[in-house]
Design a protein around this motif. Structure first.
Motif, short mmCIF file in Angstrom:
data_model
loop_
_atom_site.label_atom_id
_atom_site.label_comp_id
_atom_site.label_asym_id
_atom_site.label_seq_id
_atom_site.Cartn_x
_atom_site.Cartn_y
_atom_site.Cartn_z
N GLY A 13 0.81 -1.21 0.00
CA GLY A 13 0.00 0.00 0.00
C GLY A 13 0.84 1.25 0.00
O GLY A 13 2.05 1.22 0.24
N VAL A 16 -0.94 4.38 5.02
CA VAL A 16 -1.21 3.59 6.22
C VAL A 16 -2.30 4.31 7.02
O VAL A 16 -2.21 5.52 7.23
CB VAL A 16 0.06 3.44 7.09
CG1 VAL A 16 -0.24 2.64 8.34
CG2 VAL A 16 1.17 2.80 6.29
N CYS A 51 3.91 -0.71 4.03
CA CYS A 51 2.59 -1.18 4.42
C CYS A 51 2.22 -2.36 3.51
O CYS A 51 2.25 -2.23 2.29
CB CYS A 51 1.58 -0.04 4.26
SG CYS A 51 -0.05 -0.45 4.88
N LYS A 53 -0.56 -5.70 2.82
CA LYS A 53 -1.91 -6.22 3.06
C LYS A 53 -2.04 -7.51 2.28
O LYS A 53 -1.64 -7.59 1.12
CB LYS A 53 -2.92 -5.19 2.57
CG LYS A 53 -4.34 -5.48 2.91
CD LYS A 53 -5.20 -4.29 2.47
CE LYS A 53 -6.59 -4.42 3.01
NZ LYS A 53 -7.36 -3.22 2.80
N GLU A 61 -4.94 -9.73 6.93
CA GLU A 61 -3.85 -9.23 7.75
C GLU A 61 -3.25 -7.99 7.09
O GLU A 61 -3.03 -7.97 5.88
CB GLU A 61 -2.75 -10.27 7.94
CG GLU A 61 -1.58 -9.78 8.79
CD GLU A 61 -1.96 -9.39 10.21
OE1 GLU A 61 -2.45 -8.25 10.40
OE2 GLU A 61 -1.78 -10.21 11.11
N THR A 62 -3.04 -7.00 7.91
CA THR A 62 -2.39 -5.77 7.47
C THR A 62 -1.23 -5.52 8.41
O THR A 62 -1.38 -5.65 9.63
CB THR A 62 -3.37 -4.58 7.52
OG1 THR A 62 -4.46 -4.84 6.64
CG2 THR A 62 -2.69 -3.29 7.11
N SER A 63 -0.08 -5.19 7.85
CA SER A 63 1.09 -4.90 8.68
C SER A 63 1.78 -3.66 8.14
O SER A 63 1.73 -3.38 6.94
CB SER A 63 2.05 -6.09 8.71
OG SER A 63 2.41 -6.47 7.40
N ASP A 106 -5.42 -0.14 8.73
CA ASP A 106 -5.55 -0.58 7.34
C ASP A 106 -4.36 -0.09 6.53
O ASP A 106 -3.56 0.74 6.97
CB ASP A 106 -6.85 -0.03 6.74
CG ASP A 106 -7.28 -0.73 5.47
OD1 ASP A 106 -6.70 -1.77 5.12
OD2 ASP A 106 -8.20 -0.23 4.80
N CYS A 107 -4.30 -0.61 5.32
CA CYS A 107 -3.29 -0.24 4.35
C CYS A 107 -4.04 0.09 3.07
O CYS A 107 -4.70 -0.78 2.51
CB CYS A 107 -2.35 -1.43 4.16
SG CYS A 107 -0.96 -1.13 3.11
#
Length: 119
Positions: A13, A16, A51, A53, A61-63, A106-107
């Motif tokens: 992404g 963020v 970012c 997703k 999962e979003t990191s 979220d991303c």
């Protein structure tokens, strides 16, 4: 012999979405921070570096890889956190601060830009 299905590559992404909490005033704010830009919340500066997703067909999962520092007037900023945060498990790698909490929500992935005149 069974073969596990290959996992799809995560989507990267460019914005963020974070939620920040000031524990003293109970004020929360959703922050939409582009990659490599800085958002200020109270006396902390938050800079996302990456970012990721998971694709929709996989478990959500979003990191985000974040750099968070405390702003000090007339002195160098104090690094508070550098690392990955996960939306599904915010307590795994959390910001440890007496006043502020930050969570990944979220991303956002922008639509690719189409050349003019192309449909």
């Amino acid at each position: 012999m069974s073969v596990a299905p290959a996992a799809a590559e995560p989507l990267e992404g460019d914005i963020v979405v974070l939620r920040a909490l000031d524990k003293v005033t109970a004020r929360t704010k959703d922050l939409f921070v582009p990659i490599d830009e800085t958002a200020i919340f109270g006396s902390i500066a938050i800079r996302p570096r990456k970012c990721l997703k998971r694709p929709p067909e996989e478990t959500p999962e979003t990191s985000a890889f974040l750099e968070i520092s405390e702003i000090h007037q007339g002195a160098d900023n104090l690094t508070l956190f550098t690392g990955w945060m996960f939306a599904s498990s915010p307590a795994i790698n959390a910001l440890e601060h007496p006043v502020y909490d930050v969570w990944v929500i979220d991303c956002r992935i922008s639509e690719p830009v189409k050349p003019a005149g192309k449909e």
